[in-house]
Scaffold this motif. Structure first.
Motif, PDB file in Angstrom:
ATOM      1  N   UNK A   8       7.839  48.265  32.788  1.00  0.00           N
ATOM      2  CA  UNK A   8       9.086  48.354  33.554  1.00  0.00           C
ATOM      3  C   UNK A   8       9.260  47.128  34.438  1.00  0.00           C
ATOM      4  N   UNK A   9       8.178  46.658  35.059  1.00  0.00           N
ATOM      5  CA  UNK A   9       8.262  45.457  35.893  1.00  0.00           C
ATOM      6  C   UNK A   9       8.723  44.254  35.086  1.00  0.00           C
ATOM      7  N   UNK A  10       8.219  44.134  33.863  1.00  0.00           N
ATOM      8  CA  UNK A  10       8.614  42.999  33.032  1.00  0.00           C
ATOM      9  C   UNK A  10      10.116  43.008  32.777  1.00  0.00           C
ATOM     10  N   UNK A  11      10.657  44.169  32.471  1.00  0.00           N
ATOM     11  CA  UNK A  11      12.100  44.278  32.242  1.00  0.00           C
ATOM     12  C   UNK A  11      12.868  43.932  33.507  1.00  0.00           C
ATOM     13  N   UNK A  12      12.421  44.457  34.628  1.00  0.00           N
ATOM     14  CA  UNK A  12      13.114  44.195  35.895  1.00  0.00           C
ATOM     15  C   UNK A  12      13.101  42.704  36.240  1.00  0.00           C
ATOM     16  N   UNK A  13      11.955  42.062  36.058  1.00  0.00           N
ATOM     17  CA  UNK A  13      11.852  40.655  36.448  1.00  0.00           C
ATOM     18  C   UNK A  13      12.583  39.730  35.463  1.00  0.00           C
ATOM     19  N   UNK A  14      12.600  40.095  34.187  1.00  0.00           N
ATOM     20  CA  UNK A  14      13.382  39.311  33.228  1.00  0.00           C
ATOM     21  C   UNK A  14      14.871  39.530  33.470  1.00  0.00           C
ATOM     22  N   UNK A  15      15.258  40.736  33.927  1.00  0.00           N
ATOM     23  CA  UNK A  15      16.663  41.005  34.263  1.00  0.00           C
ATOM     24  C   UNK A  15      17.174  40.041  35.321  1.00  0.00           C
ATOM     25  N   UNK A  16      16.319  39.727  36.288  1.00  0.00           N
ATOM     26  CA  UNK A  16      16.735  38.816  37.354  1.00  0.00           C
ATOM     27  C   UNK A  16      16.985  37.405  36.826  1.00  0.00           C
ATOM     28  N   UNK A  17      16.374  37.062  35.695  1.00  0.00           N
ATOM     29  CA  UNK A  17      16.543  35.734  35.106  1.00  0.00           C
ATOM     30  C   UNK A  17      17.786  35.633  34.238  1.00  0.00           C
ATOM     31  N   UNK A  18      18.313  36.771  33.806  1.00  0.00           N
ATOM     32  CA  UNK A  18      19.499  36.797  32.943  1.00  0.00           C
ATOM     33  C   UNK A  18      20.543  37.742  33.531  1.00  0.00           C
ATOM     34  N   UNK A  19      21.129  37.388  34.674  1.00  0.00           N
ATOM     35  CA  UNK A  19      22.079  38.295  35.330  1.00  0.00           C
ATOM     36  C   UNK A  19      23.357  38.532  34.540  1.00  0.00           C
ATOM     37  N   UNK A  20      23.634  37.671  33.563  1.00  0.00           N
ATOM     38  CA  UNK A  20      24.847  37.818  32.768  1.00  0.00           C
ATOM     39  C   UNK A  20      24.634  38.657  31.515  1.00  0.00           C
ATOM     40  N   UNK A  21      23.424  39.185  31.336  1.00  0.00           N
ATOM     41  CA  UNK A  21      23.125  39.971  30.144  1.00  0.00           C
ATOM     42  C   UNK A  21      22.489  41.304  30.508  1.00  0.00           C
ATOM     43  N   UNK A  22      22.587  42.221  29.580  1.00  0.00           N
ATOM     44  CA  UNK A  22      21.911  43.505  29.721  1.00  0.00           C
ATOM     45  C   UNK A  22      20.487  43.347  29.191  1.00  0.00           C
ATOM     46  N   UNK A  23      19.514  43.536  30.043  1.00  0.00           N
ATOM     47  CA  UNK A  23      18.114  43.389  29.646  1.00  0.00           C
ATOM     48  C   UNK A  23      17.532  44.779  29.437  1.00  0.00           C
ATOM     49  N   UNK A  24      17.023  45.009  28.226  1.00  0.00           N
ATOM     50  CA  UNK A  24      16.530  46.340  27.885  1.00  0.00           C
ATOM     51  C   UNK A  24      15.110  46.254  27.332  1.00  0.00           C
ATOM     52  N   UNK A  25      14.324  47.253  27.616  1.00  0.00           N
ATOM     53  CA  UNK A  25      12.987  47.356  27.052  1.00  0.00           C
ATOM     54  C   UNK A  25      12.998  48.255  25.834  1.00  0.00           C
ATOM     55  N   UNK A  26      12.378  47.792  24.768  1.00  0.00           N
ATOM     56  CA  UNK A  26      12.331  48.552  23.513  1.00  0.00           C
ATOM     57  C   UNK A  26      10.894  48.595  23.011  1.00  0.00           C
ATOM     58  N   UNK A  27      10.507  49.741  22.471  1.00  0.00           N
ATOM     59  CA  UNK A  27       9.145  49.879  21.962  1.00  0.00           C
ATOM     60  C   UNK A  27       8.845  48.848  20.884  1.00  0.00           C
ATOM     61  N   UNK A  28       7.645  48.256  21.000  1.00  0.00           N
ATOM     62  CA  UNK A  28       7.186  47.305  19.995  1.00  0.00           C
ATOM     63  C   UNK A  28       5.738  47.576  19.618  1.00  0.00           C
ATOM     64  N   UNK A  29       5.276  48.779  19.865  1.00  0.00           N
ATOM     65  CA  UNK A  29       3.881  49.109  19.605  1.00  0.00           C
ATOM     66  C   UNK A  29       3.556  49.105  18.120  1.00  0.00           C
ATOM     67  N   UNK A  30       4.456  49.615  17.301  1.00  0.00           N
ATOM     68  CA  UNK A  30       4.213  49.613  15.853  1.00  0.00           C
ATOM     69  C   UNK A  30       4.318  48.201  15.285  1.00  0.00           C
ATOM     70  N   UNK A  31       5.296  47.430  15.759  1.00  0.00           N
ATOM     71  CA  UNK A  31       5.446  46.057  15.284  1.00  0.00           C
ATOM     72  C   UNK A  31       4.216  45.218  15.597  1.00  0.00           C
ATOM     73  N   UNK A  32       3.607  45.477  16.740  1.00  0.00           N
ATOM     74  CA  UNK A  32       2.441  44.699  17.126  1.00  0.00           C
ATOM     75  C   UNK A  32       1.293  44.859  16.130  1.00  0.00           C
TER      76      UNK A  32
END
Length: 327
Positions: A286-310
């Protein structure tokens, strides 16, 4: 003037690889397909102007894909070996005559995973969509480099200078080739990539541009983080090269079936209206999403599962390749 656009500049489309081959996905293939579909649906935001195209290896995979994505997501069949289109599709630059795709040589990440179809998927995709492309006579994967659209490029010595790619290629020669192929001026060399990364240290798991001259790099917050020294070294090198460094929390020590895995929030994808950040069920998701959100204020920043892809070795940036919107 030829220029390699930054990922945050407008896209006309994005290609996304869809997992299907059961030999490549002996575990978690259905979950990986669902994660890719969720990513595609998120990027295909209403009014984004970015056509999302899922690339499938055969008709059966295409049927599976169509059952998981919105109707606005295009599904096409173009045979390939593995889904990591960031490394096998063309890298597009903008020149006086419009877009031109740079098709680099590909040898299965240093001969480790050579699969039929991966060597020419870039040329076939460019031809299918009526895009100009040109062959480059040396090996380079798209995940090994990142650019800021303003003449700066960041990469790692571990990957680009690895003897399993271009034997005998030294740093000066590699930098000259990068400048010629991608019309960049400044090449920032980081050292090693993440531990257990089968790509030999792709930079898109380590450092990403988020603005001209500004990169984000993880930092370790626990004593057992296997990449603590790698992160610190990358930050020092980037700062020494004159880049502004923003530090984000690391995913920490992350294991798959008891083995260290290269989980990284840096493998985000920047779409026209959405930034998709991989999530691993880790403490800093959640922190990663929040902190990346601050870097892209003009976009919707969303976290999506990537556990299977990994399980396959990568995440959203690895499976995608954007096609810039011509000026």
């Amino acid at each position: 003037m030829t220029r390699w656009p930054a990922e945050w500049e407008p896209h006309q489309a994005v290609w996304i690889g869809f997992p299907g081959d059961p030999a490549e996905w002996p575990q978690g293939r259905d979950a990986a397909q669902q994660e890719v579909a969720a990513f595609a649906n998120a990027v295909a935001d209403e009014g984004a102007g970015e056509t999302v195209v899922l690339i499938c290896r055969d008709a059966a995979d295409a049927d599976s894909a169509r059952g998981l994505v919105q109707s606005c997501v295009e599904v096409v069949i173009e045979p390939f070996g593995d889904i990591w289109l960031r490394d096998t599709a063309p890298i597009f630059v903008l020149g006086p005559d419009g877009l031109d795709g740079r098709n680099f040589g590909f040898n299965g990440w240093g001969g480790k995973y050579e699969m039929a179809g991966d060597q020419d998927i870039g040329q076939r995709l460019a031809g299918r969509f009526g895009l100009t492309d040109s062959a480059q006579d040396w090996i380079l994967e798209g995940g090994a480099i990142d650019g800021d659209g303003d003449g700066r490029l960041v990469t790692t010595e571990q990957c680009v200078l690895n003897a399993n790619r271009n034997q005998g290629l030294d740093k000066d020669q590699a930098a000259a080739r990068l400048r010629e192929a991608l019309a960049v001026e400044d090449v920032c060399w980081l050292g090693d990539g993440l531990a257990a990364d089968h790509t030999d240290g792709h930079v898109d798991n380590l450092a990403r541009f988020v603005a001209p001259g500004t990169v984000v790099i993880p930092h370790a917050e626990t004593d057992d983080d296997p990449n603590a020294e790698i992160f610190d070294n990358a930050a020092r090198r980037a700062e020494s090269a004159g880049l502004t460094v923003v530090k984000l929390p690391s995913a920490g020590k992350y294991e798959v079936d008891g083995d260290i895995a290269p989980a990284s929030y840096m493998n985000f994808y920047i779409g026209n209206t959405v930034v998709a950040v991989p999530q691993y069920g880790a403490a800093n998701d959640i922190r990663a999403v929040d902190e990346i959100s601050a870097l892209f204020p003009d976009r919707k920043v969303i976290g999506l599962s990537s556990q299977a892809l990994l399980r396959g070795g990568g995440s959203f940036h690895c499976i995608s390749q954007q096609i810039p919107l011509p000026a």
